[in-house]
Design a protein around this motif. Sequence first.
Motif, PDB file in Angstrom:
ATOM      1  N   ILE A  51      21.265  13.397   5.207  1.00 15.31           N
ATOM      2  CA  ILE A  51      20.131  11.458   5.047  1.00 15.31           C
ATOM      3  C   ILE A  51      21.513  11.132   5.674  1.00 15.31           C
ATOM      4  O   ILE A  51      21.601   9.686   5.739  1.00 15.31           O
ATOM      5  N   ALA A  52      22.456  10.984   5.079  1.00 13.82           N
ATOM      6  CA  ALA A  52      23.631  10.662   6.411  1.00 13.82           C
ATOM      7  C   ALA A  52      23.476  10.028   7.716  1.00 13.82           C
ATOM      8  O   ALA A  52      23.141   8.476   8.078  1.00 13.82           O
ATOM      9  N   ILE A  53      22.742  10.918   8.599  1.00  9.85           N
ATOM     10  CA  ILE A  53      22.010  10.507   9.811  1.00  9.85           C
ATOM     11  C   ILE A  53      20.867  10.079  10.113  1.00  9.85           C
ATOM     12  O   ILE A  53      20.320   9.276  10.903  1.00  9.85           O
ATOM     13  N   ALA A  54      20.025   9.898   8.535  1.00 12.70           N
ATOM     14  CA  ALA A  54      19.494   8.893   8.316  1.00 12.70           C
ATOM     15  C   ALA A  54      19.387   7.872   8.280  1.00 12.70           C
ATOM     16  O   ALA A  54      18.882   6.035   8.571  1.00 12.70           O
ATOM     17  N   TYR A  55      20.851   7.969   7.702  1.00 15.40           N
ATOM     18  CA  TYR A  55      21.374   6.252   7.133  1.00 15.40           C
ATOM     19  C   TYR A  55      21.679   5.581   8.239  1.00 15.40           C
ATOM     20  O   TYR A  55      21.609   4.566   9.095  1.00 15.40           O
ATOM     21  N   LEU A  56      22.295   6.932   9.019  1.00 16.82           N
ATOM     22  CA  LEU A  56      22.709   5.629  10.367  1.00 16.82           C
ATOM     23  C   LEU A  56      21.488   5.588  11.368  1.00 16.82           C
ATOM     24  O   LEU A  56      21.753   4.707  12.107  1.00 16.82           O
ATOM     25  N   LEU A  57      20.595   6.192  11.381  1.00 13.17           N
ATOM     26  CA  LEU A  57      19.570   5.814  11.894  1.00 13.17           C
ATOM     27  C   LEU A  57      18.937   4.397  12.144  1.00 13.17           C
ATOM     28  O   LEU A  57      18.604   3.475  12.359  1.00 13.17           O
ATOM     29  N   LEU A  96       9.581  16.431  -3.730  1.00 18.28           N
ATOM     30  CA  LEU A  96       9.764  15.242  -3.932  1.00 18.28           C
ATOM     31  C   LEU A  96       9.979  14.201  -4.216  1.00 18.28           C
ATOM     32  O   LEU A  96       9.962  12.735  -3.302  1.00 18.28           O
ATOM     33  N   ILE A  97      11.288  13.456  -5.086  1.00 17.23           N
ATOM     34  CA  ILE A  97      12.036  12.386  -4.743  1.00 17.23           C
ATOM     35  C   ILE A  97      12.806  12.727  -4.066  1.00 17.23           C
ATOM     36  O   ILE A  97      12.382  11.252  -3.177  1.00 17.23           O
ATOM     37  N   VAL A  98      13.035  13.524  -2.681  1.00 18.16           N
ATOM     38  CA  VAL A  98      13.992  13.205  -2.046  1.00 18.16           C
ATOM     39  C   VAL A  98      13.134  12.418  -1.121  1.00 18.16           C
ATOM     40  O   VAL A  98      13.384  11.714  -0.087  1.00 18.16           O
ATOM     41  N   PHE A  99      11.963  13.467  -1.029  1.00 16.91           N
ATOM     42  CA  PHE A  99      11.458  13.359   0.423  1.00 16.91           C
ATOM     43  C   PHE A  99      10.524  11.914  -0.278  1.00 16.91           C
ATOM     44  O   PHE A  99      10.413  11.080   1.442  1.00 16.91           O
ATOM     45  N   GLU A 100      10.134  11.310  -1.487  1.00 15.70           N
ATOM     46  CA  GLU A 100      10.135  10.075  -1.432  1.00 15.70           C
ATOM     47  C   GLU A 100      10.582   8.956  -0.684  1.00 15.70           C
ATOM     48  O   GLU A 100      10.461   7.892  -0.211  1.00 15.70           O
ATOM     49  N   MET A 101      12.080   9.073  -1.318  1.00 17.93           N
ATOM     50  CA  MET A 101      12.861   7.873  -0.958  1.00 17.93           C
ATOM     51  C   MET A 101      14.116   7.970  -0.037  1.00 17.93           C
ATOM     52  O   MET A 101      13.828   7.063   0.919  1.00 17.93           O
ATOM     53  N   ALA A 154       0.843  -1.544  -0.160  1.00 14.05           N
ATOM     54  CA  ALA A 154       0.068  -0.153  -0.016  1.00 14.05           C
ATOM     55  C   ALA A 154       0.853   1.287  -0.220  1.00 14.05           C
ATOM     56  O   ALA A 154       0.857   2.338  -1.162  1.00 14.05           O
ATOM     57  N   VAL A 155       1.692   1.059   0.815  1.00  8.69           N
ATOM     58  CA  VAL A 155       3.250   2.351   0.724  1.00  8.69           C
ATOM     59  C   VAL A 155       3.598   2.694  -0.815  1.00  8.69           C
ATOM     60  O   VAL A 155       4.054   3.595  -1.094  1.00  8.69           O
ATOM     61  N   ASN A 156       3.780   1.750  -1.302  1.00  9.47           N
ATOM     62  CA  ASN A 156       4.301   0.782  -2.120  1.00  9.47           C
ATOM     63  C   ASN A 156       3.065   2.532  -3.310  1.00  9.47           C
ATOM     64  O   ASN A 156       3.746   3.032  -4.465  1.00  9.47           O
ATOM     65  N   VAL A 157       2.367   1.901  -3.498  1.00 11.57           N
ATOM     66  CA  VAL A 157       0.763   2.627  -4.260  1.00 11.57           C
ATOM     67  C   VAL A 157       1.465   3.900  -3.901  1.00 11.57           C
ATOM     68  O   VAL A 157       1.450   4.910  -5.472  1.00 11.57           O
ATOM     69  N   VAL A 158       1.030   4.379  -2.566  1.00  6.07           N
ATOM     70  CA  VAL A 158       1.566   6.198  -2.557  1.00  6.07           C
ATOM     71  C   VAL A 158       2.729   6.896  -3.288  1.00  6.07           C
ATOM     72  O   VAL A 158       3.020   7.609  -3.513  1.00  6.07           O
ATOM     73  N   SER A 159       4.042   5.414  -3.377  1.00  4.38           N
ATOM     74  CA  SER A 159       5.064   5.944  -3.977  1.00  4.38           C
ATOM     75  C   SER A 159       5.079   5.939  -5.309  1.00  4.38           C
ATOM     76  O   SER A 159       5.268   7.359  -6.305  1.00  4.38           O
ATOM     77  N   VAL A 160       4.586   5.149  -6.068  1.00  4.50           N
ATOM     78  CA  VAL A 160       4.410   5.608  -6.845  1.00  4.50           C
ATOM     79  C   VAL A 160       3.649   6.720  -7.944  1.00  4.50           C
ATOM     80  O   VAL A 160       4.362   7.163  -8.913  1.00  4.50           O
ATOM     81  N   ILE A 161       2.243   6.872  -6.727  1.00  6.18           N
ATOM     82  CA  ILE A 161       1.493   7.975  -6.942  1.00  6.18           C
ATOM     83  C   ILE A 161       2.649   9.113  -6.977  1.00  6.18           C
ATOM     84  O   ILE A 161       2.622  10.184  -7.526  1.00  6.18           O
ATOM     85  N   ILE A 162       3.229   9.743  -5.732  1.00  7.09           N
ATOM     86  CA  ILE A 162       4.744  10.131  -5.605  1.00  7.09           C
ATOM     87  C   ILE A 162       5.328  10.771  -6.743  1.00  7.09           C
ATOM     88  O   ILE A 162       5.551  12.094  -7.153  1.00  7.09           O
ATOM     89  N   TRP A 163       5.798   9.583  -7.145  1.00  2.00           N
ATOM     90  CA  TRP A 163       6.986   9.295  -7.817  1.00  2.00           C
ATOM     91  C   TRP A 163       6.319  10.277  -9.758  1.00  2.00           C
ATOM     92  O   TRP A 163       6.835  10.779 -10.470  1.00  2.00           O
TER      93      TRP A 163
END
Length: 361
Positions: free
Chosen positions: A138-144, A87-92, A60-69
């Motif tokens: 982004i680096a912090i998000a990766y660490l998290l 939008l790309i950054v947010f989605e990814m 279901a999350v993926n459906v939202v992702s396709v819509i965002i792309w």
Amino acid sequence: MEPETLHYRGSIDESFFALERQSLQLSAEKLLRTLCNTGAFAHLGFLFLFLLIDAYWLAAVNVVSVIIWLIAAIQNMRQNQKWCVRLIVFEMVAHALIVTYTMGTYLGFHFYLWPLTALILVSPVKSIKKTITICLFIAIAYLLTYIVSQERPYPYALPELIPYIYSLNVILAIIPFIIVMLYLKRISSSSAKRFFVEANTDPMTGCFNRRYVEQLFKSDDSQRRRNFEQYTVIMCDIDKLSGLNTRFGHQVADQVINAVANAIRDNIRDTDLIARWSGEEFLTLLTNASHETTHNIVQKIQQSLEQDFAVQDMSNIPIDLSFGIASSSGSSNFQHVVNMADVDLYQAKAKKLTEREFEER
Ligand SMILES: Nc1nc2c(ncn2[C@@H]2O[C@H](COP(=O)(O)OP(=O)(O)OP(=O)(O)O)[C@@H](O)[C@H]2O)c(=O)[nH]1
């Protein structure tokens, strides 16, 4: 750096223009279009994968992702690149965090965070401070993802697919990175070509300029120099160009200059070279041309020019060319050969003047 597509003959040849156009077309819009298409298709693929492993809420999350792309692609089409990148950054970021939190890091969904830094570097974010802040975020998000999800057990069906999903993610995550790097490579090679053209050619005729030829003979590039070991210089001067300017105007005189450049260009080989030496003077370098060949070329240049003028309905414009010829045999010094060609040119001009005075008497 000299672009390989530039031949000695003429100057900016057609293949260069084609390349230049291609590079410019691959603008931010094209880059983002490629990214959006890849992103939308990849997420569509993952939708089926998540259904296959019974991860329904992730599907279901993926459906939202396709819509965002798709929305990002539309924003890009509307030339709203800023929102497209947001939008790309947010989605990814959101998608990588959600999936990694749910499934753990061993599936490799957190790898999608890295190529984002490359995308942000070429995105419309202008401030360096902002760019660095986003990359650090982004680096912090990766660490998290590493801290929060490392030990999480795989909760879905078909665990034997784990190594394949991991491999797929490694490959897919590098694609945006490659696209951005190719884009940067194209931009940098396009700028190098433009810089070369601007520094070494005459904008009006497209011929090489004097600087280029002088550098050529000063340079240590033995390969290039070898092409011009045995050469002939033809100095071609447009007679009474100042008179043409006064009588017919600068536009017509410019047309004459271009016609002369074309006439020379059309009658030399790819290995020869033409340069605009001064306002009304062209230098042609012929490689390995005999005395007879050189004189034939001079004749052909004059004939081409006459034909061109007849076609363009410019036969009323009195145009005369004077030529000076010198060959490198016996002298390896380029400047000396040019001086000899100049002397020959002035003698030809003086002869014409004497003949004219004689006729007028
Ligand atoms: N329209 C036009 N004129 C130019 C350009 N470059 C140089 N000229 C003109 O070319 C003329 C050259 O003048 P001169 O050196 O006296 O040469 P000329 O009038 O051809 O006379 P001779 O060489 O003695 O036959 C000048 O009037 C310049 O303004 C150009 O790009 N466009």
